[in-house]
Design a protein around this motif. Structure first.
Motif, PDB file in Angstrom:
ATOM      1  N   THR A 114       7.200  17.131 -42.908  1.00 54.04           N
ATOM      2  CA  THR A 114       6.490  15.865 -43.101  1.00 54.04           C
ATOM      3  C   THR A 114       5.028  15.998 -42.712  1.00 54.04           C
ATOM      4  OG1 THR A 114       8.480  14.531 -42.763  1.00 54.04           O
ATOM      5  CG2 THR A 114       6.369  13.449 -42.344  1.00 54.04           C
ATOM      6  N   THR A 115       4.769  16.734 -41.644  1.00 50.20           N
ATOM      7  CA  THR A 115       3.388  16.956 -41.206  1.00 50.20           C
ATOM      8  C   THR A 115       2.565  17.626 -42.295  1.00 50.20           C
ATOM      9  OG1 THR A 115       4.140  17.193 -38.916  1.00 50.20           O
ATOM     10  CG2 THR A 115       1.948  18.039 -39.432  1.00 50.20           C
ATOM     11  N   VAL A 116       3.160  18.606 -42.964  1.00 51.42           N
ATOM     12  CA  VAL A 116       2.461  19.295 -44.053  1.00 51.42           C
ATOM     13  C   VAL A 116       2.126  18.307 -45.169  1.00 51.42           C
ATOM     14  CG1 VAL A 116       2.665  21.072 -45.838  1.00 51.42           C
ATOM     15  CG2 VAL A 116       3.522  21.511 -43.524  1.00 51.42           C
ATOM     16  N   GLY A 117       3.095  17.459 -45.527  1.00 52.35           N
ATOM     17  CA  GLY A 117       2.842  16.472 -46.574  1.00 52.35           C
ATOM     18  C   GLY A 117       1.733  15.502 -46.198  1.00 52.35           C
ATOM     19  N   LEU A 118       1.701  15.069 -44.945  1.00 54.35           N
ATOM     20  CA  LEU A 118       0.656  14.157 -44.496  1.00 54.35           C
ATOM     21  C   LEU A 118      -0.713  14.824 -44.531  1.00 54.35           C
ATOM     22  CD1 LEU A 118       2.558  12.521 -41.499  1.00 54.35           C
ATOM     23  CD2 LEU A 118       1.986  11.447 -43.696  1.00 54.35           C
ATOM     24  N   LEU A 119      -0.760  16.099 -44.194  1.00 50.45           N
ATOM     25  CA  LEU A 119      -2.035  16.820 -44.260  1.00 50.45           C
ATOM     26  C   LEU A 119      -2.519  16.951 -45.702  1.00 50.45           C
ATOM     27  CD1 LEU A 119      -1.467  19.594 -41.556  1.00 50.45           C
ATOM     28  CD2 LEU A 119      -2.900  17.548 -41.380  1.00 50.45           C
ATOM     29  N   LEU A 120      -1.585  17.053 -46.650  1.00 47.50           N
ATOM     30  CA  LEU A 120      -1.978  17.071 -48.064  1.00 47.50           C
ATOM     31  C   LEU A 120      -2.676  15.768 -48.459  1.00 47.50           C
ATOM     32  CD1 LEU A 120       1.099  18.726 -49.860  1.00 47.50           C
ATOM     33  CD2 LEU A 120      -1.189  19.691 -49.572  1.00 47.50           C
ATOM     34  N   LEU A 121      -2.218  14.651 -47.891  1.00 52.22           N
ATOM     35  CA  LEU A 121      -2.838  13.362 -48.206  1.00 52.22           C
ATOM     36  C   LEU A 121      -4.304  13.317 -47.786  1.00 52.22           C
ATOM     37  CD1 LEU A 121      -0.032  10.814 -47.176  1.00 52.22           C
ATOM     38  CD2 LEU A 121      -0.660  11.542 -49.472  1.00 52.22           C
ATOM     39  N   VAL A 178      -7.743   9.208 -42.512  1.00 51.93           N
ATOM     40  CA  VAL A 178      -7.668   9.071 -41.051  1.00 51.93           C
ATOM     41  C   VAL A 178      -6.243   8.747 -40.619  1.00 51.93           C
ATOM     42  CG1 VAL A 178      -8.422   7.676 -39.092  1.00 51.93           C
ATOM     43  CG2 VAL A 178     -10.080   8.398 -40.810  1.00 51.93           C
ATOM     44  N   VAL A 179      -5.618   7.792 -41.308  1.00 53.15           N
ATOM     45  CA  VAL A 179      -4.259   7.405 -40.950  1.00 53.15           C
ATOM     46  C   VAL A 179      -3.299   8.579 -41.149  1.00 53.15           C
ATOM     47  CG1 VAL A 179      -2.315   5.920 -41.575  1.00 53.15           C
ATOM     48  CG2 VAL A 179      -4.612   4.965 -41.402  1.00 53.15           C
ATOM     49  N   ALA A 180      -3.460   9.334 -42.243  1.00 54.73           N
ATOM     50  CA  ALA A 180      -2.591  10.481 -42.497  1.00 54.73           C
ATOM     51  C   ALA A 180      -2.781  11.552 -41.433  1.00 54.73           C
ATOM     52  CB  ALA A 180      -2.862  11.051 -43.887  1.00 54.73           C
ATOM     53  N   LEU A 181      -4.021  11.776 -41.007  1.00 55.61           N
ATOM     54  CA  LEU A 181      -4.286  12.783 -39.976  1.00 55.61           C
ATOM     55  C   LEU A 181      -3.673  12.363 -38.642  1.00 55.61           C
ATOM     56  CD1 LEU A 181      -5.684  15.470 -39.397  1.00 55.61           C
ATOM     57  CD2 LEU A 181      -7.752  14.170 -38.807  1.00 55.61           C
ATOM     58  N   VAL A 182      -3.850  11.093 -38.270  1.00 57.71           N
ATOM     59  CA  VAL A 182      -3.242  10.588 -37.033  1.00 57.71           C
ATOM     60  C   VAL A 182      -1.720  10.677 -37.113  1.00 57.71           C
ATOM     61  CG1 VAL A 182      -2.885   8.511 -35.634  1.00 57.71           C
ATOM     62  CG2 VAL A 182      -5.174   9.073 -36.461  1.00 57.71           C
TER      63      VAL A 182
END
Length: 529
Positions: A347-354, A483-487
């Motif tokens: 999930t972290t990888v997917g959020l970093l893609l965002l 920002v939200v995806a990184l947090v």
């Protein structure tokens, strides 16, 4: 059931249980489909019934409010009167309410029908999960059955836009509610033959005052959180939260004094249950907020219609369903805590893609990132649910199921409020000096508030100026998504660590450190027929 089982395993389910699971899958599919199709039908029914903006909000929100408010009450009632009986009662009411909604002749009638759908839906959700936990005692089979159940819920969300679009293209708006009638009728016909009855021995009577206190706790809190997410911090929202918390304190004190409480607080004495609920709450909150922002990106930044935006999200549901089905097999080979943690790192990888998507041409990257992120939470969803239900004694399966469902409702609501507020703050900060100079002060202030407002302002401006304002507003929103995806990515790493620390001693079936001896020896009473 087949009584033969390996040491340390429960009796294995047979053909009747798997056919019963197929019957339970139908209302599960319907409950989620009912949520997604309404978004498409709302413009049609609003025009036909003359619904005001406030009435439209209540038509959408009342369903979720009623489900959240009644989950614990109905889950515990199912333990007392029988889970199959409650499921069939709920199915009958849900079918009747669906017909009432389809033929509503005023906004008020539709709001009442939607409220009844929520109340009856709250009987279905914990009953479905509790019956699954009773029918499938073997941990591996139980995990697979819960995976199927969750996949059906996600499948309903995925096909909702397609089914809704097809229905609205050929029939009137009320047709989307009639989808539930044949499903509930089939459940009422087949349920008594294929679903076993279970109820707790010596469960005691339901305490009406506790049920009222539960509603007085949950409804104001859910309402306050949702309004905080929509309108920001204000006195009415804070007052609603305080009222709910005050009633919650009274509710807890009463449960401690009752011999047969509505919610047995001793369930929280189990470490595996507490940890599973905590990790699930945090992850639901994070993905609830991300889902809101991704949906807004697709519609407000990319300019897609709700139907097309929904279709773009189908890959996310497909990957999540695959993750649901794979989670039990992974948990049988690896510790459930490591399986959950590994999924959260995905999930972290997917959020970093965002964080790499831009406001122009970023649809594919947003969809891919969200799909990966959503799929990564699948092991957490399936295994944490199994841990919660499996950690409770069999006679408390309905209560534990209701806790799991309520936990998810709270998580999503809080995530939308917190991450939505963070997104709004970032957007407003980026828009402070970004509004083009030719925009009037009042219009500029409105555009700085949120992206939909900026879009409305841009529509009222002459050609190039409106385009410039819309471009900077979309850039600002995309920046807030980054920002939200990184947090959220950082939070997911933390949640993965928490899962390893708190759940590493939990067994796949739910028993784990902190399990009380009496919780493993007591059993629910099966009732033939």
């Amino acid at each position: 059931m087949d009584a033969n089982a390996s040491p340390g395993e429960g009796p294995r389910a047979g053909r009747r249980e798997w056919i019963g699971l197929a019957v339970l899958a139908l209302p599960t599919l319907l409950l989620s489909l009912d949520i997604s199709v309404l978004n498409l039908a709302l413009p049609h029914l609003s025009a036909a019934l003359g619904a005001s903006s406030t009435e439209q909000l209540w038509i959408v929100d009342i369903y979720g409010f009623m489900i959240a408010g009644f989950l614990i009450t109905w889950g515990t009632l199912g333990d007392r009167i029988g889970r199959r009986r409650l499921l069939l009662i709920g199915a009958a009411v849900f079918g009747a309410a669906s017909a009432a909604a389809a033929y509503a002749d005023s906004p008020t009638t539709l709001i009442v029908a939607r409220a009844l759908l929520g109340v009856s839906g709250a009987t279905l959700m914990p009953s479905l999960l509790a019956l699954i936990s009773n029918m499938f005692k073997d941990p591996k089979q139980q995990g697979l059955a819960i995976g199927v159940w969750m996949s059906c819920f996600m499948g309903g969300m995925a096909i909702g836009p397609v089914v809704g679009g097809a229905m609205l293209g050929s029939f009137w708006w009320g047709s989307v509610f009639l989808i539930g009638l044949p499903v509930m009728l089939l459940l009422l016909i087949l349920g008594p033959f294929l679903l076993p009855e279970y109820k707790a021995p010596e469960a005691g009577r339901l305490d009406p005052l506790s049920a009222l206190l539960s509603l007085a706790t949950l409804l104001p809190v859910i309402y306050g959180v949702k309004k905080l997410a929509a309108n920001g911090v204000a006195v009415p929202q804070l007052l609603s939260l305080l009222i709910g918390i005050a009633f919650g304190v009274v509710f807890v004190l009463r449960q401690r004094r009752l011999e047969h409480p509505l919610l047995d607080l001793r369930l929280f004495g189990n470490r595996a249950l507490r940890a599973a609920l905590g990790v699930a709450l945090l992850c639901s909150a994070t993905m609830g907020g991300i889902t809101l922002l991704v949906s807004m990106y697709l519609q407000q930044v990319a300019g897609l219609s709700p139907l097309i935006a929904g279709l773009w999200l189908v890959p996310s549901f497909a990957l999540a369903i695959a993750g649901n089905m794979a989670a039990p097999a992974l948990a049988s080979r690896f510790n459930p805590a490591y399986t959950i943690a590994g999924g959260l790192l995905v999930t972290t990888v997917g959020l970093l893609l965002l964080t790499q998507a831009d406001s122009a041409g970023g649809i594919a990257l947003v969809v891919a990132g969200y799909a990966v992120a959503f799929a990564g939470t699948s092991p957490m969803g399936v295994l944490s649910t199994q841990l919660v239900v499996g950690s409770a004694p069999p006679e408390k399966a309905g209560s534990a199921s209701a806790l799991s469902e309520t936990n998810g409702e709270f998580g999503i609501a809080f995530g939308v409020a917190i991450l939505g507020s963070l997104s709004a703050a970032v957007y407003q900060g980026r828009m402070t000096d970004a509004v083009p100079g030719g925009v009037a002060p009042d219009a500029a202030a409105e555009a700085r508030d949120n992206l939909p407002a900026a879009s409305n302002v841009a529509d009222s401006l002459p050609g190039q100026l409106g385009t410039q304002l819309l471009d900077v507003a979309r850039d600002a929103f995309t920046g807030s998504l980054h920002v939200v995806a990184l947090v959220s990515a950082g939070a997911m790493v933390l949640f993965a660590l928490l899962a390893v620390v708190l759940l590493r001693k939990a067994a796949p079936g739910g028993a784990g450190e902190g399990q009380q001896p009496e919780q493993t020896d007591r059993a629910a009473e099966p009732v033939v027929g």
